[in-house]
Write an enzyme that holds these catalytic residues in place. Structure first.
Site, PDB file in Angstrom:
ATOM      1  N   HIS A   1      -2.247  11.243  -3.842  1.00  0.00           N
ATOM      2  CA  HIS A   1      -3.437  11.490  -4.675  1.00  0.00           C
ATOM      3  C   HIS A   1      -3.230  12.602  -5.686  1.00  0.00           C
ATOM      4  O   HIS A   1      -4.189  13.081  -6.290  1.00  0.00           O
ATOM      5  CB  HIS A   1      -4.693  11.739  -3.816  1.00  0.00           C
ATOM      6  CG  HIS A   1      -4.935  10.644  -2.831  1.00  0.00           C
ATOM      7  ND1 HIS A   1      -5.080   9.331  -3.208  1.00  0.00           N
ATOM      8  CD2 HIS A   1      -5.010  10.647  -1.474  1.00  0.00           C
ATOM      9  CE1 HIS A   1      -5.242   8.584  -2.138  1.00  0.00           C
ATOM     10  NE2 HIS A   1      -5.191   9.352  -1.062  1.00  0.00           N
TER      11      HIS A   1
ATOM     12  N   GLY B   1      -0.638   9.298   8.579  1.00  0.00           N
ATOM     13  CA  GLY B   1       0.043  10.031   9.645  1.00  0.00           C
ATOM     14  C   GLY B   1       0.940  11.145   9.142  1.00  0.00           C
ATOM     15  O   GLY B   1       1.423  11.941   9.937  1.00  0.00           O
TER      16      GLY B   1
ATOM     17  N   ASP C   1       5.867   5.091   2.296  1.00  0.00           N
ATOM     18  CA  ASP C   1       5.503   6.469   2.632  1.00  0.00           C
ATOM     19  C   ASP C   1       6.710   7.366   2.410  1.00  0.00           C
ATOM     20  O   ASP C   1       7.864   6.925   2.483  1.00  0.00           O
ATOM     21  CB  ASP C   1       5.029   6.576   4.082  1.00  0.00           C
ATOM     22  CG  ASP C   1       4.082   7.745   4.290  1.00  0.00           C
ATOM     23  OD1 ASP C   1       2.849   7.516   4.338  1.00  0.00           O
ATOM     24  OD2 ASP C   1       4.570   8.898   4.376  1.00  0.00           O
TER      25      ASP C   1
ATOM     26  N   ASP D   1      -9.387   7.449  -3.892  1.00  0.00           N
ATOM     27  CA  ASP D   1      -9.551   8.908  -3.896  1.00  0.00           C
ATOM     28  C   ASP D   1      -9.514   9.514  -5.300  1.00  0.00           C
ATOM     29  O   ASP D   1      -8.773  10.478  -5.585  1.00  0.00           O
ATOM     30  CB  ASP D   1      -8.513   9.563  -2.966  1.00  0.00           C
ATOM     31  CG  ASP D   1      -8.822   9.273  -1.503  1.00  0.00           C
ATOM     32  OD1 ASP D   1      -9.621   8.348  -1.242  1.00  0.00           O
ATOM     33  OD2 ASP D   1      -8.283   9.958  -0.631  1.00  0.00           O
TER      34      ASP D   1
ATOM     35  N   ASP E   1       9.404   7.899  -2.361  1.00  0.00           N
ATOM     36  CA  ASP E   1       8.486   8.854  -2.991  1.00  0.00           C
ATOM     37  C   ASP E   1       7.773   8.163  -4.145  1.00  0.00           C
ATOM     38  O   ASP E   1       8.436   7.675  -5.069  1.00  0.00           O
ATOM     39  CB  ASP E   1       9.310  10.052  -3.481  1.00  0.00           C
ATOM     40  CG  ASP E   1       8.444  11.132  -4.100  1.00  0.00           C
ATOM     41  OD1 ASP E   1       7.242  10.895  -4.342  1.00  0.00           O
ATOM     42  OD2 ASP E   1       8.992  12.230  -4.347  1.00  0.00           O
TER      43      ASP E   1
ATOM     44  N   GLU F   1       0.852  -1.196   0.000  1.00  0.00           N
ATOM     45  CA  GLU F   1       0.000   0.000   0.000  1.00  0.00           C
ATOM     46  C   GLU F   1       0.885   1.243   0.000  1.00  0.00           C
ATOM     47  O   GLU F   1       1.755   1.405   0.869  1.00  0.00           O
ATOM     48  CB  GLU F   1      -0.944   0.032   1.210  1.00  0.00           C
ATOM     49  CG  GLU F   1      -1.826   1.293   1.181  1.00  0.00           C
ATOM     50  CD  GLU F   1      -3.022   1.258   2.103  1.00  0.00           C
ATOM     51  OE1 GLU F   1      -3.015   0.498   3.078  1.00  0.00           O
ATOM     52  OE2 GLU F   1      -3.981   2.024   1.830  1.00  0.00           O
TER      53      GLU F   1
HETATM   54  C1  LIG Z   1      -4.251   9.263   3.209  1.00  0.00           C
HETATM   55  S1  LIG Z   1      -2.770   8.893   4.034  1.00  0.00           S
HETATM   56  C2  LIG Z   1      -2.756   7.141   3.960  1.00  0.00           C
HETATM   57  C3  LIG Z   1      -3.761   6.520   4.859  1.00  0.00           C
HETATM   58  C4  LIG Z   1      -3.646   5.017   5.039  1.00  0.00           C
HETATM   59  N1  LIG Z   1      -3.449   4.311   3.806  1.00  0.00           N
HETATM   60  C5  LIG Z   1      -4.908   4.477   5.708  1.00  0.00           C
HETATM   61  O1  LIG Z   1      -5.839   4.042   5.022  1.00  0.00           O
HETATM   62  O2  LIG Z   1      -4.954   4.543   6.927  1.00  0.00           O
HETATM   63  C6  LIG Z   1      -1.602   9.374   2.842  1.00  0.00           C
HETATM   64  C7  LIG Z   1      -0.134   9.108   3.173  1.00  0.00           C
HETATM   65  O3  LIG Z   1       0.592   9.257   1.954  1.00  0.00           O
HETATM   66  C8  LIG Z   1       1.872   9.783   2.243  1.00  0.00           C
HETATM   67  N2  LIG Z   1       2.416  10.449   1.030  1.00  0.00           N
HETATM   68  C9  LIG Z   1       2.164  11.693   0.578  1.00  0.00           C
HETATM   69  N3  LIG Z   1       2.872  11.941  -0.545  1.00  0.00           N
HETATM   70  C10 LIG Z   1       3.572  10.800  -0.805  1.00  0.00           C
HETATM   71  C11 LIG Z   1       4.500  10.429  -1.816  1.00  0.00           C
HETATM   72  N4  LIG Z   1       4.846  11.282  -2.792  1.00  0.00           N
HETATM   73  N5  LIG Z   1       5.035   9.194  -1.776  1.00  0.00           N
HETATM   74  C12 LIG Z   1       4.705   8.323  -0.777  1.00  0.00           C
HETATM   75  N6  LIG Z   1       3.836   8.628   0.213  1.00  0.00           N
HETATM   76  C13 LIG Z   1       3.281   9.860   0.203  1.00  0.00           C
HETATM   77  C14 LIG Z   1       1.618  10.752   3.384  1.00  0.00           C
HETATM   78  O4  LIG Z   1       2.798  10.965   4.146  1.00  0.00           O
HETATM   79  C15 LIG Z   1       0.508  10.054   4.168  1.00  0.00           C
HETATM   80  O5  LIG Z   1       1.054   9.353   5.270  1.00  0.00           O
END
Ligand SMILES: C[S@@+](CC[C@H](N)C(=O)[O-])C[C@H]1O[C@@H](n2cnc3c(N)ncnc32)[C@H](O)[C@@H]1O
Length: 399
Positions: free
Chosen positions: A271, A201, A227, A297, A245, A196
């Site tokens: 997203h 957080g 993440d 999303d 990333d 995933e």
């Molecule tokens: C909506 S939360 C995820 C929630 C989790 N999947 C859940 O259902 O509980 C989004 C996460 O994506 C991470 N994120 C944001 N930009 C990102 C990137 N470019 N690459 C990887 N992770 C990223 C953020 O740090 C955040 O922790």
């Protein structure tokens, strides 16, 4: 063998014969195998509800040997492994399993029947204070129920697990778990690998609710999260938090080469529409045939601040635009004329696109069905008794 490898290996023994389980114990040692099983049981257990503390011993036997782990349960506190019997605790209960039976309970088929496969020593000593007998009996019952809730592959539904672990996939911002339940049910008994993107957080909080939900739901699964921020403190058996990333395709390919291929990839990261496309292009090749790529999303396809389109018809460079293109790709066999370029991976391997409000499931397989043969011209159809729509209308009017 590392503890993590042992936990992963154990998931493959749910249907193994006794001799193979015995060989694993011989190779690894009973103590380590039982420690891995107890770790799994504790992860699966419901929260204790007994108001009077109970020490409950989980005794796991193998041949002549028995390994005993004493667990302290008390409402509002995490279950603790304690060193041994504590004379100050009045309530005791022992559950005794054969190692092979416990392995099958944890990693065997979901709907297997398990009854009478353990011995229960319920309150071995008569309580001194009979005025508290009702409470003592209730707490003993409840603690046993809590332990047994961890000794099973059965889990509550994903809606309940989402709430239990604090994910927003149900009953807060989203209503996704009903769709996950429909699409994931067939994978539950398999030793799946799941990745995933987006652990949750962001920078300030450790997150990880959905990773724990997947670990509980897929009782034989290996769960990986990715993440932008370091969340490796979440690492535990069957769960790894990777840092990277999702906008960097090279990093994605490297992690997939190391930890994949995956049965399921879920994009719940930034997203940003561009990130969704980059991640899909990089990771779809690492989804196993028969697997799924999920994009959450989709609303950001309509939000310009995430690179989406303003207005009701999304552009091709949005997440919804990607899904619309995949719908065309599924119909490659019908293209007339065929493109000059070689068939793309999505034209060859996307076999289904299931889209709901804000979430889509892309199915991977062999998109090998052919079209109706080109020689089936009007004359051939007539030979089968078919008539044109115009002829059909005339025929209907003449009756
Ligand atoms: C909506 S939360 C995820 C929630 C989790 N999947 C859940 O259902 O509980 C989004 C996460 O994506 C991470 N994120 C944001 N930009 C990102 C990137 N470019 N690459 C990887 N992770 C990223 C953020 O740090 C955040 O922790």
């Amino acid at each position: 063998m590392t503890t993590e490898n042992l936990a992963e290996r154990l998931t493959l023994y749910g249907t193994a014969p006794d001799t193979e389980i015995a060989a694993l114990v011989k190779e690894t040692g009973l103590e380590r195998v039982v420690a891995a099983l107890v770790d799994e049981v504790l992860f699966r257990c419901d929260d204790p509800v007994n108001t009077t503390p109970v020490d409950i011993a989980l005794e796991v036997g193998h041949g002549e040997e028995t390994h005993r782990t004493v667990l302290r349960m008390s409402r509002g506190e995490p279950i603790r492994v304690i060193g041994g019997d504590d004379p100050s605790v009045v309530i005791r209960r022992h559950l005794q399993f054969a190692l092979t039976d416990l392995v099958r309970r944890l990693y065997g088929p979901l709907h297997a029947q398990h009854s009478g496969d353990f011995t229960d020593v319920f309150l071995p000593d008569r309580p001194d204070d009979l005025s508290r007998l009702r409470d003592i009996l209730d707490s003993t019952h409840q603690a046993g129920g809590t332990l047994l809730s961890g000794c099973t592959a059965q889990a509550p539904g994903l809606g309940a697990l989402s709430v239990r672990y604090g994910s927003d996939k149900w009953a807060s911002f989203h209503w996704y778990t009903q769709h996950y339940e429909n699409h994931f049910a067939k994978y539950r008994d398999r030793p799946v690998r799941i990745l995933e993107i987006g652990i949750g957080g962001y920078a300030d909080d450790l997150g990880g609710p959905s990773l724990k939900m997947w670990k509980r739901y897929f009782h034989r699964g290996m769960v990986f999260g990715l993440d932008l921020f370091d969340k490796s403190a979440l690492d535990q058996s069957r769960l790894r938090a990777l840092t990277g990333d999702q906008g960097d395709p090279t990093a994605l390919r490297e992690l997939a080469a190391e930890h994949g291929p995956f049965d399921i990839v879920i994009d719940d990261g930034s997203h940003e529409n561009e990130h969704v496309r980059v991640s899909f292009d990089a990771l779809f090749p690492y989804v196993r045939p028969g697997g799924l790529y999920v994009i959450e999303d989709l609303q950001t396809s309509y939000w310009p601040r995430f690179g989406g389109t303003s207005g009701p018809v999304t552009a091709p460079d949005t997440s919804v635009g990607l899904l619309k293109r995949l719908l065309d790709d599924i119909h490659y066999a019908e293209f007339d004329p065929k493109p000059d370029e070689p068939r793309t991976i999505t034209q060859s391997e996307v076999i289904g696109v299931h889209t709901y409000h804000n979430i889509a499931f892309v199915e991977k397989g062999v998109n090998g069905e052919t079209s109706i043969p080109a020689w089936m011209d009007d004359e051939a159809w007539k030979a089968l008794g078919a008539i044109t729509p115009e002829e059909g209308r005339e025929e209907a009017q003449s009756r």
